[in-house]
Write a protein that holds these residues in place. Structure first.
Motif, PDB file in Angstrom:
ATOM      1  N   ALA A 152       9.043   5.457  13.711  1.00  0.00           N
ATOM      2  CA  ALA A 152       9.542   4.943  12.433  1.00  0.00           C
ATOM      3  C   ALA A 152       8.472   4.126  11.718  1.00  0.00           C
ATOM      4  N   ALA A 153       7.745   3.310  12.473  1.00  0.00           N
ATOM      5  CA  ALA A 153       6.686   2.496  11.869  1.00  0.00           C
ATOM      6  C   ALA A 153       5.575   3.368  11.309  1.00  0.00           C
ATOM      7  N   ARG A 154       5.187   4.405  12.075  1.00  0.00           N
ATOM      8  CA  ARG A 154       4.140   5.312  11.586  1.00  0.00           C
ATOM      9  C   ARG A 154       4.604   6.071  10.350  1.00  0.00           C
ATOM     10  N   ALA A 155       5.853   6.543  10.375  1.00  0.00           N
ATOM     11  CA  ALA A 155       6.371   7.282   9.220  1.00  0.00           C
ATOM     12  C   ALA A 155       6.451   6.383   7.992  1.00  0.00           C
ATOM     13  N   GLY A 156       6.864   5.135   8.200  1.00  0.00           N
ATOM     14  CA  GLY A 156       6.928   4.194   7.082  1.00  0.00           C
ATOM     15  C   GLY A 156       5.565   3.913   6.492  1.00  0.00           C
ATOM     16  N   ALA A 157       4.566   3.736   7.371  1.00  0.00           N
ATOM     17  CA  ALA A 157       3.202   3.485   6.886  1.00  0.00           C
ATOM     18  C   ALA A 157       2.664   4.695   6.136  1.00  0.00           C
ATOM     19  N   GLN A 158       2.925   5.902   6.658  1.00  0.00           N
ATOM     20  CA  GLN A 158       2.460   7.118   5.987  1.00  0.00           C
ATOM     21  C   GLN A 158       3.170   7.315   4.652  1.00  0.00           C
ATOM     22  N   ALA A 159       4.455   6.996   4.601  1.00  0.00           N
ATOM     23  CA  ALA A 159       5.207   7.111   3.348  1.00  0.00           C
ATOM     24  C   ALA A 159       4.647   6.168   2.294  1.00  0.00           C
ATOM     25  N   ALA A 160       4.328   4.950   2.707  1.00  0.00           N
ATOM     26  CA  ALA A 160       3.751   3.986   1.767  1.00  0.00           C
ATOM     27  C   ALA A 160       2.392   4.458   1.273  1.00  0.00           C
ATOM     28  N   ALA A 161       1.580   5.017   2.179  1.00  0.00           N
ATOM     29  CA  ALA A 161       0.252   5.503   1.786  1.00  0.00           C
ATOM     30  C   ALA A 161       0.364   6.688   0.833  1.00  0.00           C
ATOM     31  N   ASP A 162       1.279   7.629   1.139  1.00  0.00           N
ATOM     32  CA  ASP A 162       1.461   8.785   0.260  1.00  0.00           C
ATOM     33  C   ASP A 162       1.958   8.358  -1.115  1.00  0.00           C
ATOM     34  N   PHE A 163       2.870   7.397  -1.147  1.00  0.00           N
ATOM     35  CA  PHE A 163       3.378   6.918  -2.436  1.00  0.00           C
ATOM     36  C   PHE A 163       2.272   6.250  -3.241  1.00  0.00           C
ATOM     37  N   GLU A 164       1.441   5.473  -2.557  1.00  0.00           N
ATOM     38  CA  GLU A 164       0.330   4.801  -3.244  1.00  0.00           C
ATOM     39  C   GLU A 164      -0.656   5.820  -3.798  1.00  0.00           C
ATOM     40  N   HIS A 165      -0.974   6.837  -3.006  1.00  0.00           N
ATOM     41  CA  HIS A 165      -1.880   7.880  -3.482  1.00  0.00           C
ATOM     42  C   HIS A 165      -1.255   8.675  -4.628  1.00  0.00           C
TER      43      HIS A 165
END
Length: 226
Positions: A152-165
């Motif tokens: 969940a933590a990894r998915a959340g971090a990846q989601a935040a990075a994708d949204f930022e990009h």
């Protein structure tokens, strides 16, 4: 005796000379206008293409972010269920152990999840039933890990990075769109200049259009390409 030119002939020759110079200047201006229009056409096509590309990239990244958020939610739900299961099973084990019901305690111990058992074994080594300084339970041990929570933590971090990009891609697309509007202004000024017969006015408009075009080309060169 050499032939002499009459006054009307001289005036006609001078007028023809000035007319020829004026025509040559007008031709040069037309050439500059043609070059401006050609460059504007290419730059506008490129800016429009990049706008579409960055918009597509934004949509793709936002889609990935939504997918990762959904994965984070699922993993968080599983993590909460597993943590509740670990705590409940441990609570039953502790009750049976304190009551000296060894068979029942062993039954609950066999129900521990493998990753929870690692923390449980480490917790037992602290002699928790007699050591008041021992941690309150296995979940407070550094050996305790929950794979679902980590996913969940990894998915959340990846989601935040994708949204930022994706947001960065949207901003880049907006910059290309603004550049397209700037190029449209250059096109308008160039077309407007062709309507004027006064050469000075025509040249002034072309000069302004050229300055705007240089600015637009600078943006085209410095903006990242998709």
């Amino acid at each position: 005796m050499p032939e002499t030119l009459s006054t009307p002939e001289v005036a006609h020759a001078i007028a023809h000379h000035h007319k020829s110079r004026g025509e040559r200047r007008e031709q040069r201006v037309e050439i500059v206008e043609a070059i401006l229009l050609a460059v504007v056409a290419v730059a506008t096509a490129w800016s429009g293409y990049q706008t579409a590309r960055w918009d597509g990239r934004q949509a793709h990244l936002y889609g990935l972010s939504s997918k990762e958020r959904a994965a984070e939610t699922r993993a968080t739900t599983v993590s909460g269920q597993q943590r509740l299961y670990d705590t409940s099973t441990f609570g039953f084990w502790l009750q049976q152990t304190v009551a000296s019901h060894r068979e029942s305690a062993a039954l609950f111990e066999r129900r521990f999840r493998p990753e929870y058992r690692v923390a449980f074994d480490a917790w037992l080594k602290t002699d928790p039933l007699h050591n008041p300084r021992a941690p309150a339970g296995p979940i407070f041990m550094p050996q305790y890990h929950n794979a679902a929570a980590e996913r969940a933590a990894r998915a959340g971090a990846q989601a935040a990075a994708d949204f930022e990009h994706g947001t960065a891609a949207r901003e880049t697309g907006d910059r290309y769109l603004r550049n397209t509007i700037l190029l449209a202004t250059v096109l308008f000024l160039t077309a407007l200049a062709q309507k004027f017969k006064v050469l000075a006015v025509r040249i002034s408009l072309i000069a302004v259009a050229a300055c705007l075009l240089v600015t637009a080309l600078y943006f085209v060169v410095t903006y990242p390409a998709a």
